[in-house]
Design an enzyme around this catalytic site. Structure first.
Site, mmCIF file in Angstrom:
data_model
loop_
_atom_site.group_PDB
_atom_site.id
_atom_site.type_symbol
_atom_site.label_atom_id
_atom_site.label_comp_id
_atom_site.label_asym_id
_atom_site.label_seq_id
_atom_site.Cartn_x
_atom_site.Cartn_y
_atom_site.Cartn_z
ATOM 1 N N HIS A 125 -8.086 9.028 -1.572
ATOM 2 C CA HIS A 125 -7.363 9.162 -0.308
ATOM 3 C C HIS A 125 -8.213 9.803 0.788
ATOM 4 O O HIS A 125 -8.105 9.439 1.957
ATOM 5 C CB HIS A 125 -6.096 9.983 -0.534
ATOM 6 N N ASP B 195 0.836 -1.200 0.000
ATOM 7 C CA ASP B 195 0.000 0.000 0.000
ATOM 8 C C ASP B 195 0.873 1.252 0.000
ATOM 9 O O ASP B 195 1.788 1.391 0.811
ATOM 10 C CB ASP B 195 -0.897 0.000 1.241
ATOM 11 N N SER C 178 -10.956 5.982 1.202
ATOM 12 C CA SER C 178 -10.239 6.124 2.461
ATOM 13 C C SER C 178 -10.688 7.399 3.163
ATOM 14 O O SER C 178 -10.860 8.450 2.516
ATOM 15 C CB SER C 178 -8.728 6.183 2.189
ATOM 16 N N ASN C 179 -10.874 7.318 4.481
ATOM 17 C CA ASN C 179 -11.266 8.483 5.288
ATOM 18 C C ASN C 179 -12.602 9.078 4.841
ATOM 19 O O ASN C 179 -12.777 10.298 4.840
ATOM 20 C CB ASN C 179 -10.167 9.559 5.233
ATOM 21 N N GLN D 182 -11.133 2.251 3.860
ATOM 22 C CA GLN D 182 -9.931 2.321 4.685
ATOM 23 C C GLN D 182 -10.073 3.446 5.719
ATOM 24 O O GLN D 182 -10.286 4.601 5.372
ATOM 25 C CB GLN D 182 -8.700 2.594 3.816
ATOM 26 N N TYR E 134 2.955 10.282 -1.050
ATOM 27 C CA TYR E 134 3.967 9.826 -0.095
ATOM 28 C C TYR E 134 5.363 10.031 -0.663
ATOM 29 O O TYR E 134 5.664 9.630 -1.767
ATOM 30 C CB TYR E 134 3.785 8.346 0.236
#
Length: 314
Positions: free
Chosen positions: A122, A36, A152-153, A178, A41
């Protein structure tokens, strides 16, 4: 198959290439599948203020390991890359069709692959209509560059709405959610403020949703709370988790870990991966010791008695 994912967030920045390659090799050789990362990042480690370093490192690893791409399931994310240095979290790329198109193309190039097994939004982008986001992801799924879609979130109601819109549009909807989760539970009034994402914790409602919708998979990030379970002076339990329930849960965790002669972190991973619903923890693995902890926990099957001992204390 081991029900864990290797979090490669700081590979290529804080964790150097040699160390990252060694950890990735050992993880895959041990039977690990999920890797992942995210396109942002790790922007906070790079002087440029932009991300992409983790994806680029993984791309170099794939290039130097013929055949390894077929042995892993690759997940990356879109939505949180800063538009300019120092602009996170107020100004990020978001989830417009244009942003998704550009980010996916860039991620595929960095990674040196032709598809992403699980592509994550994300975090929610309330400035872009969900219909536009769903259609953009659906277009790439139909083209074969996305195997699955995850959010995610996201608030659970937004997740379910995205599923409904995707069905109306006749495109692939999300099948993975996620959020942050661990054995210790923060106080309810602060659980949504343990980091900078508004909706970031797996609640009882989310667990019930996943348990009654078997096609929907839960992933949990920060499951080991940066080493807080190992009673390290430099990694204290965050303030949001300091309440009487934590004391009782730590007592139960310590008792089970002692009984099985394992570390508390290994017990936490086993508790997550074998529960109902089972949760896939995303574990940031930075050393061989952490990798072994993750592998040990993933292979451990708790007895019903041990699960009851851990699960009945709140």
């Amino acid at each position: 198959m081991m029900n864990i994912a290797l979090g490669a967030m700081e590979y290529g920045t804080r964790i150097g290439e040699k160390e990252s390659f060694a950890l990735l090799d050992a993880y895959v050789d041990a039977g690990g599948e999920w890797i992942d990362t995210a396109n942002c990042y790790a922007f906070w480690h790079d002087p440029s203020g932009h991300g992409g370093q983790s994806e680029e490192l993984l791309g170099r690893w794939f290039a130097q390991r013929p055949g390894v791409r077929d042995r892993v399931k690759l997940a990356t994310k879109v939505g949180c890359e800063p538009l300019r240095p120092g602009s996170y979290p107020e100004h990020t790329e978001g989830l417009s069709a244009q942003a998704i198109d550009a980010a996916l193309e860039t991620s595929l190039r960095r990674l040196g692959v032709d598809h992403i097994d699980l592509y994550w939004a994300h975090r929610d982008d309330r400035s872009t209509p969900l219909e536009e986001t769903a259609a953009a992801f659906g277009k790439h799924a139909a083209a074969g560059t996305i195997g699955r879609l995850g959010l995610s979130n996201y608030a659970l109601w937004r997740y379910e709405r995205m599923r409904g819109l995707a069905a109306e549009l006749g495109v692939m909807g999300p099948s993975a959610l996620q959020l942050r989760y661990s054995y210790l539970q923060p106080r309810p009034l602060v659980r949504d403020h343990t980091h900078d994402h508004r909706f970031g914790w797996i609640t009882d409602e989310v667990l019930d949703y996943a348990a009654t919708n078997p096609g929907q998979q839960l992933f949990a990030y920060s499951p080991l709370m940066s080493g807080a379970y190992e009673n390290r002076p430099d990694r204290p339990i965050p303030e949001a988790f300091t309440h009487p329930g934590t004391i009782r849960r730590l007592e139960a965790l310590t008792a089970v870990a002692t009984d099985l002669d394992i570390t508390p972190s290994e017990a936490v991973i086993a508790w997550l991966t074998t529960g109902t619903p089972a949760i896939t923890p995303i574990i940031g693995i930075s050393t061989p010791t952490y990798l072994q902890t993750a592998l040990n926990g993933a292979h451990l099957q708790l007895t019903p008695e041990h699960r009851a001992q851990l699960g009945e204390v709140w």
